[in-house]
Write an enzyme that holds these catalytic residues in place. Sequence first.
Site, mmCIF file in Angstrom:
data_model
loop_
_atom_site.group_PDB
_atom_site.id
_atom_site.type_symbol
_atom_site.label_atom_id
_atom_site.label_comp_id
_atom_site.label_asym_id
_atom_site.label_seq_id
_atom_site.Cartn_x
_atom_site.Cartn_y
_atom_site.Cartn_z
ATOM 1 N N ILE A 14 -13.792 -2.170 -1.276
ATOM 2 C CA ILE A 14 -12.888 -1.567 -0.281
ATOM 3 C C ILE A 14 -11.475 -1.983 -0.664
ATOM 4 O O ILE A 14 -11.020 -3.071 -0.326
ATOM 5 C CB ILE A 14 -13.225 -2.019 1.144
ATOM 6 C CG1 ILE A 14 -14.643 -1.598 1.529
ATOM 7 C CG2 ILE A 14 -12.221 -1.398 2.141
ATOM 8 C CD1 ILE A 14 -15.058 -1.992 2.933
ATOM 9 N N HIS A 15 -10.790 -1.119 -1.399
ATOM 10 C CA HIS A 15 -9.410 -1.379 -1.793
ATOM 11 C C HIS A 15 -8.470 -0.556 -0.926
ATOM 12 O O HIS A 15 -8.910 0.064 0.045
ATOM 13 C CB HIS A 15 -9.216 -1.128 -3.299
ATOM 14 C CG HIS A 15 -9.630 0.240 -3.741
ATOM 15 N ND1 HIS A 15 -8.754 1.287 -3.826
ATOM 16 C CD2 HIS A 15 -10.840 0.733 -4.102
ATOM 17 C CE1 HIS A 15 -9.405 2.381 -4.229
ATOM 18 N NE2 HIS A 15 -10.678 2.056 -4.401
ATOM 19 N N ALA A 16 -7.195 -0.550 -1.234
ATOM 20 C CA ALA A 16 -6.164 0.006 -0.343
ATOM 21 C C ALA A 16 -6.412 1.447 0.104
ATOM 22 O O ALA A 16 -6.363 1.739 1.297
ATOM 23 C CB ALA A 16 -4.793 -0.103 -1.002
ATOM 24 N N PRO A 18 -9.208 3.597 0.113
ATOM 25 C CA PRO A 18 -10.318 3.846 1.041
ATOM 26 C C PRO A 18 -10.206 3.043 2.336
ATOM 27 O O PRO A 18 -10.687 3.496 3.375
ATOM 28 C CB PRO A 18 -11.564 3.474 0.245
ATOM 29 C CG PRO A 18 -11.088 2.656 -0.881
ATOM 30 C CD PRO A 18 -9.681 3.057 -1.161
ATOM 31 N N ALA A 19 -9.566 1.880 2.288
ATOM 32 C CA ALA A 19 -9.376 1.108 3.525
ATOM 33 C C ALA A 19 -8.509 1.899 4.494
ATOM 34 O O ALA A 19 -8.818 1.986 5.684
ATOM 35 C CB ALA A 19 -8.743 -0.247 3.216
#
Length: 85
Positions: A14-16, A18-19
Amino acid sequence: MKIVEYTITDALGIHARPAGMLVKEAAKFQSDIKIASPKKEVDAKRIMGVMSLGAKQGDLVKLTIAGGDEAEAAEALELFLKQNL
């Protein structure tokens, strides 16, 4: 209360991007939505909380949804996870 469990398949976790998309999707619902990684649980409607999870590929995340539109929220968020993470 509805619970959705999903194992992260995205190589970056979960990176920037998709977050941010997850927070935006969760914000569409009035229900209280929490997301938990193996390390901690945070409000799924707060970007900094979701980013702080540090969920990596292979981690099991659990969404806990409680409220008037919990069924719709659970269905939409499960689909989101499958399509984006």
